[in-house]
Design a protein around this motif. Sequence first.
Motif, short mmCIF file in Angstrom:
data_model
loop_
_atom_site.label_atom_id
_atom_site.label_comp_id
_atom_site.label_asym_id
_atom_site.label_seq_id
_atom_site.Cartn_x
_atom_site.Cartn_y
_atom_site.Cartn_z
N GLY A 48 0.81 -1.21 0.00
CA GLY A 48 0.00 0.00 0.00
C GLY A 48 0.84 1.25 0.00
O GLY A 48 0.53 2.23 -0.69
N TRP B 268 -6.58 5.10 -1.72
CA TRP B 268 -5.33 4.66 -2.34
C TRP B 268 -4.10 5.36 -1.78
O TRP B 268 -3.01 4.78 -1.81
CB TRP B 268 -5.41 4.88 -3.86
N SER C 187 -11.04 0.96 1.70
CA SER C 187 -10.23 -0.12 1.13
C SER C 187 -9.32 -0.70 2.21
O SER C 187 -9.01 -0.01 3.19
CB SER C 187 -9.39 0.38 -0.05
N TRP D 125 -11.13 -8.48 -1.46
CA TRP D 125 -11.31 -7.03 -1.56
C TRP D 125 -12.71 -6.69 -2.06
O TRP D 125 -13.28 -5.67 -1.66
CB TRP D 125 -10.25 -6.46 -2.51
N SER E 156 -0.85 -0.57 -10.64
CA SER E 156 -1.74 -0.42 -9.48
C SER E 156 -3.07 -1.12 -9.72
O SER E 156 -3.59 -1.81 -8.84
CB SER E 156 -1.96 1.07 -9.18
N THR F 96 -2.63 -4.89 -9.53
CA THR F 96 -2.49 -5.34 -8.14
C THR F 96 -3.84 -5.35 -7.43
O THR F 96 -4.18 -6.32 -6.73
CB THR F 96 -1.52 -4.41 -7.39
N VAL F 97 -4.63 -4.29 -7.62
CA VAL F 97 -5.93 -4.21 -6.95
C VAL F 97 -6.87 -5.30 -7.47
O VAL F 97 -7.60 -5.94 -6.71
CB VAL F 97 -6.55 -2.81 -7.16
N TRP G 243 -5.88 -8.50 -5.91
CA TRP G 243 -6.34 -8.52 -4.52
C TRP G 243 -7.83 -8.83 -4.46
O TRP G 243 -8.29 -9.57 -3.59
CB TRP G 243 -6.05 -7.18 -3.86
N CYS G 244 -8.59 -8.26 -5.40
CA CYS G 244 -10.03 -8.52 -5.42
C CYS G 244 -10.33 -9.99 -5.75
O CYS G 244 -11.33 -10.55 -5.28
CB CYS G 244 -10.72 -7.61 -6.44
#
Length: 503
Positions: free
Chosen positions: A194, A239, A285, A308, A364, A367-368, A371-372
């Motif tokens: 993060g 973010w 988040s 996520w 980014s 990565t998100v 994660w989701c």
Amino acid sequence: MSANYLPIVDQKFPESHVAYLRHQLEQIIGLYSIVCCNGNVDKAAVILRRQQQEQVSFERNSIWKDMVGQERRAATVHVRESKEVVQQSWWSRNKQAVLVGFAMAVLIALLSCRIFPEAEKQNCLALLAFASILWCTEAIPLFVTSMLVPFLIVVLRVLDDTTMEPPERLTPQQAAPKVFHTMFSQTVMLLLGGFAIAAALSKHFIAKQMAVAILSRVGRRPHHVILANMLVATFASMWISNVAAPVLCFSLVQPILRTLPTNHPFCKSLVMGIALASNLGGMTSPISSPQNIFAIERMSMGGSPPSWLQWFAIALPVSIIGNLLCWGVILAVYRPGQNIKEVRPLKPTEDPLNGTQIYVIVVSLITVVLWCCNSFLISYTGEMGVLAIIPLVAFFGFGVLSKDDFNGFLWNVVMLAMGGLALGEAVQSSGLLLTISNAIGKLVAGESLWAVLAIFCGLVLVGTTFISHTVGAMVILPIVQAVGEQMPGDHSKLLIMGAALMC
């Protein structure tokens, strides 16, 4: 240094260039004084100089400021206070010594008396009280208290080998590697991932360009401008953390605030709206606030960590409703539309995205998205913390972020998280957590699930009003989890999520 560099400066910027620039500046000041200051040249010069300083401050990113502070600390550069200062009260002079002494007295007293028959449980209670007092009072820096936690865990021998029946008390040689193994978990990697995303978005002005692009298109009505700034602050908090987001948003609205009196209702509404929205954005988040990562850590202990998408499905509606309620209260209290009918819109940015910015956005987003989708990838990645390595390697490995940026991370927050993880392991391993949860379970016996949730949310709300939200999450979430696990149906995740949102 002067002998080496001044000739280069004189060569690149000769006196003729300096004279030309001064002439142009005098013309700008003269024109500004005619248009805005009724011909007062001195006043015009002061106003333009102040606006220039604000613009320079706006352009600098948080990493730069962190590094300046770090270099000053490393070189022991500081301003020495004059000895001729106003005499402080006795409490101000001795506050730290008194609070540390009180914490030590509590530690010694709890180690001496016997509340529990098991020595490890008694010692863990003393450790928990000692660390909680230091964290809540901030008698010493929070991360320093976290450093004391693993030391006391090993010395006081509060860990048990839960694989044995009955559990056997671990020796210091056995406890030390277990403590250090606990301290470095996926929580630390999520924090670092993060931090990397936030630093890249901030350093390359991506967050700023996105915010300006949105705010320049919201129109001129005061009500709409306030709501738009609140939503931008909430989105930015997702973010770049809910600490950096208000700094970004306040710098963006400076051109609007400068055109209005300081005590104007619209100024108050705008500033209050950004502050409240950034606070609400801290829940949106998992990486926006450390307490969210602690909550995910606690919910992952059962073997099925929340994705996520699940976090967004709960936190986003809550934050949006919270923003709308705060917006309504602000409009009702300050009535910003009474004295101003239109607000000057921000000038939209005309700079296109460069290759580095596109690269940061793509990494980014990837990565998100991963994660989701962690629920589907867990058989390949193991934990979400493994995915946090992607932005770290992508940004630091290819020059997007530098070693100085890495040194500028909030390592005090990382150390605080590691101390909290170690304390959570100690409380659980010693059996103290089970004893506390049984006692609380008896108090709330017969209450419905929603009544228990409301009780815990109220306790968290009151507690974190006076102490750090991160500290509150570290101390309270393990207890909330244990109580939820003892309820019929195991509602620990619901209680943890509710308590985390209230932090």
